[in-house]
Design an enzyme around this catalytic site. Structure first.
Site: not given
Lengths: 189, 291
Positions: B31, B240, B243, B265, B271
């Site tokens: 981080g 979606c 799909c 997607c 997808c």
């Protein structure tokens, strides 16, 4: 300069260094995991893993400290020829190489500052053996706990308590290498 | 096919060593943004120069590289970076998430869970999560040193005061292992839960801002929130249209001047794989018939 100093480097530096770095990155991001390094043959007493690590990471911008038996003409020449790294005392070192006993007291090494914890030393500790047993490690990079044969636990407990300051360690033996970043919590078992 | 006029993976060895040292520091202090001497790359800043440098430093000849831009493999940024490494490193490339060993991404985490041994490289525009609250680097550096993150909570609180909820939808700040507050790059907050405890190594490269940071595998990453306004990984409330997936992150696409729109997607590989497996959405045909 000893003639041996000219040999033993990477035959194909870009690819040798790339593969070595990936193994080193694996080792440090998954403490406890033991990886194999190859591609270079440093002169005795340096292990192959430590030699490859030095060639992969050290250059003229990273002062190197040689402790104990590693501070010999053959090795000084080899590191100077292949990396151009200046050889310095412990307090100024970006990398320090030696057996754990020779590196003592480890409080000599840079641990970074609160503003720049990255300005710290990396210790390359030559080990008599390296195995997935001994001290228990936990923290970032480890799912649950991992085991690693550390030379002791006290020093690494203290080092971890300084987080985000602290030094990072690589343990080497033969062609094997394991990493121990300052973020790892160490427990004797 | 490698272009032999270039060193392996384009960058010279001295540069790669410098970047590699920075990556190792980043892994050791999860981080924390490690400064590095970012190079000019043969693409403009903002096109992923940081990610490209991190990828170049990590690649080995045996790697299989996937590059995505907002989840898509076939957009300009993704195509050009993929070609860049085909030419300069000679690595194999793929669009399949599961086959890739290194994935460079702009602003998405693939839908398919990552596995151990994979590296996800993020392109980061502004690595400093506190930058828009405090423009001075000297101050933000001090704030990180002192763990002085109150300002970030004030920002999130102001969101709640103004909008009733935390309106930050992307680049949602996280806390890493209870220490550093980190900008996860402009991924949608939908992706934030995938940052935590991932088996893959995640590296972040900011070229213009000259910073590298990292999340080692199995690192605890918490999205900042409040007890009474907890973090919520939101997405568009649709399936979606191609799909039919209900659990993936969606892009909204305007389809004509009459205000019609479709949701698809954002992860094109996800997808496509679903459509090839026979899933069909509201507007989709099966993969064989085109969509």
């Amino acid at each position: 300069m000893t003639p041996d100093a000219l040999t033993g480097g990477f035959p194909d530096a870009p690819r040798n260094a790339a593969r070595a770095f990936r193994a080193i990155l694996d080792a440090l991001s998954r403490p406890g995991e033991i990886v194999t390094l190859s591609g270079a043959t440093p002169p005795a007493p340096l292990s192959q893993a430590a030699g490859v690590l030095v060639l992969t990471l050290a250059d003229s911008t990273t002062p190197v400290h040689l402790a104990g038996a590693t501070d010999c003409p053959a090795l000084r020449d080899w590191i100077t020829f292949h990396t151009g790294a200046p050889l310095v005392g412990a307090a100024d070192a970006a990398f320090a190489i030696g057996r754990w006993d020779d590196l003592q007291p480890v409080s000599r090494f840079a641990v970074g500052t609160q503003d720049y914890p990255d300005r710290s030393a990396t210790l390359i500790v030559e080990m008599p053996g390296l195995a997935a047993s001994g001290s228990a490690l936990s923290g970032p990079g480890i799912a649950g706990t991992a085991l690693l044969s550390l030379p002791e636990t006290e020093a690494f407990l203290l080092n971890n308590s300084l987080f985000p300051l602290g030094y990072d360690c690589f343990f080497t033996q033969g062609d094997s290498l394991a990493g121990l970043p300052r973020s790892t919590q160490v427990r004797a078992v | 096919m490698t272009d032999h006029s270039y060193n392996f993976a384009y960058l010279d060895e001295q540069t790669k060593r410098m970047i590699r040292r920075a990556i190792l520091k980043a892994v050791a202090v999860p981080g924390y943004q490690v400064p590095f001497a970012s190079r000019e790359m043969p693409m403009p800043y903002g096109w992923g120069t940081g990610g490209v440098q991190v990828t170049a430093a990590c690649l080995v000849p045996e790697d299989v590289l996937k590059v995505i831009d907002q989840g898509a493999d076939d957009t300009t940024n993704a195509v050009s970076i993929r070609k860049f490494f085909q030419r300069t490193a000679g690595v194999a490339t793929t669009v399949a998430t599961a086959e890739a060993t290194v994935i460079q991404t702009r602003h998405r985490i693939p839908e398919q869970p990552l596995t151990a041994g994979q590296i996800l490289v993020y392109q980061v525009p502004i690595p400093e999560p506190l930058r828009f609250l405090e423009p001075r680097e000297t101050e933000t550096r001090k704030m990180h040193a002192l763990e002085e993150y109150g300002l970030m909570h004030v920002k999130l609180y102001e969101d709640i005061a103004r909008h009733g909820s935390i309106a930050t939808a992307y680049a949602y700040p996280v806390r890493v292992e209870g220490r550093y507050v980190m900008d996860p790059s402009p991924i949608p907050k939908f992706d934030n839960p995938k940052l935590s405890d991932s088996p893959a190594l995640q590296l972040f490269g900011a070229g213009r801002e000259q910073r590298i940071y990292a999340l080692p595998p199995f690192t605890r990453v918490v999205s900042l929130d409040f007890e009474d306004h907890s973090f919520h990984a939101s997405k568009a409330p649709h399936d979606c249209d191609l799909c039919g997936a209900s659990e993936s992150y969606l892009d909204e696409v305007i389809t004509d001047d009459a205000g019609n729109r479709m949701f698809v997607c954002s992860d094109t590989d996800f997808c496509r794989t679903r459509r090839e497996a026979g899933h069909v959405g509201r507007l989709g045909k099966t993969a064989g018939g085109g969509a």
